[in-house]
Design a protein around this motif. Structure first.
Motif, PDB file in Angstrom:
ATOM      1  N   SER A 217      -9.069   7.129 -14.166  1.00 47.79           N
ATOM      2  CA  SER A 217     -10.387   7.754 -14.148  1.00 47.79           C
ATOM      3  C   SER A 217     -10.540   8.823 -15.212  1.00 47.79           C
ATOM      4  O   SER A 217     -11.643   9.168 -15.578  1.00 47.79           O
ATOM      5  N   CYS A 218      -9.410   9.326 -15.711  1.00 50.29           N
ATOM      6  CA  CYS A 218      -9.461  10.345 -16.747  1.00 50.29           C
ATOM      7  C   CYS A 218      -9.093   9.794 -18.123  1.00 50.29           C
ATOM      8  O   CYS A 218      -9.010  10.541 -19.084  1.00 50.29           O
ATOM      9  N   GLN A 219      -8.882   8.497 -18.189  1.00 47.21           N
ATOM     10  CA  GLN A 219      -8.505   7.901 -19.465  1.00 47.21           C
ATOM     11  C   GLN A 219      -9.738   7.706 -20.337  1.00 47.21           C
ATOM     12  O   GLN A 219     -10.814   7.395 -19.867  1.00 47.21           O
TER      13      GLN A 219
ATOM     14  N   LEU B  36      -6.634  10.691  -4.137  1.00 51.46           N
ATOM     15  CA  LEU B  36      -7.551  11.637  -3.499  1.00 51.46           C
ATOM     16  C   LEU B  36      -7.528  12.996  -4.201  1.00 51.46           C
ATOM     17  O   LEU B  36      -8.573  13.639  -4.371  1.00 51.46           O
ATOM     18  N   LEU B  37      -6.339  13.443  -4.594  1.00 53.50           N
ATOM     19  CA  LEU B  37      -6.192  14.755  -5.223  1.00 53.50           C
ATOM     20  C   LEU B  37      -6.651  14.785  -6.676  1.00 53.50           C
ATOM     21  O   LEU B  37      -7.284  15.751  -7.112  1.00 53.50           O
TER      22      LEU B  37
ATOM     23  N   PHE C  62       0.855  -1.189   0.000  1.00 47.12           N
ATOM     24  CA  PHE C  62       0.000   0.000   0.000  1.00 47.12           C
ATOM     25  C   PHE C  62       0.887   1.233   0.000  1.00 47.12           C
ATOM     26  O   PHE C  62       1.694   1.427   0.915  1.00 47.12           O
ATOM     27  N   CYS C  63       0.746   2.057  -1.029  1.00 54.29           N
ATOM     28  CA  CYS C  63       1.590   3.244  -1.184  1.00 54.29           C
ATOM     29  C   CYS C  63       0.793   4.476  -0.755  1.00 54.29           C
ATOM     30  O   CYS C  63      -0.135   4.899  -1.453  1.00 54.29           O
ATOM     31  N   ILE C  64       1.153   5.028   0.392  1.00 56.02           N
ATOM     32  CA  ILE C  64       0.437   6.180   0.939  1.00 56.02           C
ATOM     33  C   ILE C  64       0.450   7.370  -0.031  1.00 56.02           C
ATOM     34  O   ILE C  64      -0.603   7.961  -0.290  1.00 56.02           O
ATOM     35  N   PRO C  65       1.595   7.751  -0.618  1.00 59.13           N
ATOM     36  CA  PRO C  65       1.567   8.878  -1.563  1.00 59.13           C
ATOM     37  C   PRO C  65       0.695   8.613  -2.793  1.00 59.13           C
ATOM     38  O   PRO C  65       0.044   9.534  -3.288  1.00 59.13           O
ATOM     39  N   SER C  66       0.663   7.389  -3.285  1.00 56.96           N
ATOM     40  CA  SER C  66      -0.212   7.082  -4.418  1.00 56.96           C
ATOM     41  C   SER C  66      -1.678   7.194  -4.012  1.00 56.96           C
ATOM     42  O   SER C  66      -2.522   7.625  -4.800  1.00 56.96           O
ATOM     43  N   PHE C  67      -1.984   6.831  -2.773  1.00 51.53           N
ATOM     44  CA  PHE C  67      -3.332   7.003  -2.243  1.00 51.53           C
ATOM     45  C   PHE C  67      -3.683   8.494  -2.206  1.00 51.53           C
ATOM     46  O   PHE C  67      -4.782   8.893  -2.614  1.00 51.53           O
ATOM     47  N   ILE C  68      -2.747   9.317  -1.752  1.00 52.43           N
ATOM     48  CA  ILE C  68      -2.957  10.769  -1.729  1.00 52.43           C
ATOM     49  C   ILE C  68      -3.161  11.295  -3.146  1.00 52.43           C
ATOM     50  O   ILE C  68      -4.037  12.123  -3.395  1.00 52.43           O
ATOM     51  N   TYR C  69      -2.363  10.798  -4.087  1.00 53.31           N
ATOM     52  CA  TYR C  69      -2.522  11.180  -5.492  1.00 53.31           C
ATOM     53  C   TYR C  69      -3.950  10.882  -5.951  1.00 53.31           C
ATOM     54  O   TYR C  69      -4.584  11.721  -6.598  1.00 53.31           O
TER      55      TYR C  69
END
Length: 170
Positions: free
Chosen positions: A166-168, A159-160, A150-157
């Motif tokens: 999701s944009c593909q 969220l942001l 589990f990558c916390i910064p990727s999780f934050i990414y």
């Protein structure tokens, strides 16, 4: 040992898939995820260990020396420490190539760079407790990734900017 050798990967759970995909590695089948899910943790493990050494030593130079490697992980399609896998471990195990780093993974490297630079600058400024907080904060976040995937910064990414993909356009 390389050519026909299949890496023993075990089963891939839905949690494994979500954790790999949260880092932006999309479109992989279970076999691919099973083969790379642990190797994707190698570079974070090296950064974690290096940061822990710099933090224990309260050494700005040790942390400054790590910062360019972390930054290159944010700027390049892969982390420089992945070369240990690519040109060493992969050749011995017959494993697959690691995929290019997508934006969530690069974001994680960028946040790690900021934490490393912050800890180095703070130690250099003589604020030992604050340097310890930054250094051990990064070590803790990396430890979560290294032990669980589990990558916390990727999780934050996510969220942001929304979850990867999701944009593909489909």
């Amino acid at each position: 040992m390389r050519a026909d050798h299949e890496l023993s990967v075990g089963s891939v759970t839905a949690v494994d898939r979500r954790r790999v995909e949260a880092q932006g590695f999309l479109g992989l089948d279970d076999r691919q995820i099973g083969q790379i899910k642990y190797w994707l943790r190698l570079s974070p493990a090296i950064c974690m260990t290096w940061t822990a050494c710099g933090t224990v030593l309260q050494s700005a130079p040790v942390l400054w020396a790590l910062a360019p490697f972390a930054l290159l992980g944010a700027l390049l399609p892969g982390h420089p420490f992945d070369l240990l896998y690519t040109f060493g471990i992969r050749r011995l195990t017959g494993g697959p190539a690691l995929p290019r780093y997508p934006l969530p993974r690069r974001f994680a490297c960028l946040l790690a760079t900021l934490m490393i630079v912050g800890a180095a600058w703070i130690f250099q400024s003589g604020w030992i407790l604050a340097g310890q907080l930054f250094g051990w904060g990064l070590v803790g976040a990396a430890l979560v990734n290294v032990t669980t995937g589990f990558c916390i910064p990727s999780f934050i990414y996510g969220l942001l900017f929304g979850p990867p993909g999701s944009c593909q356009v489909e």
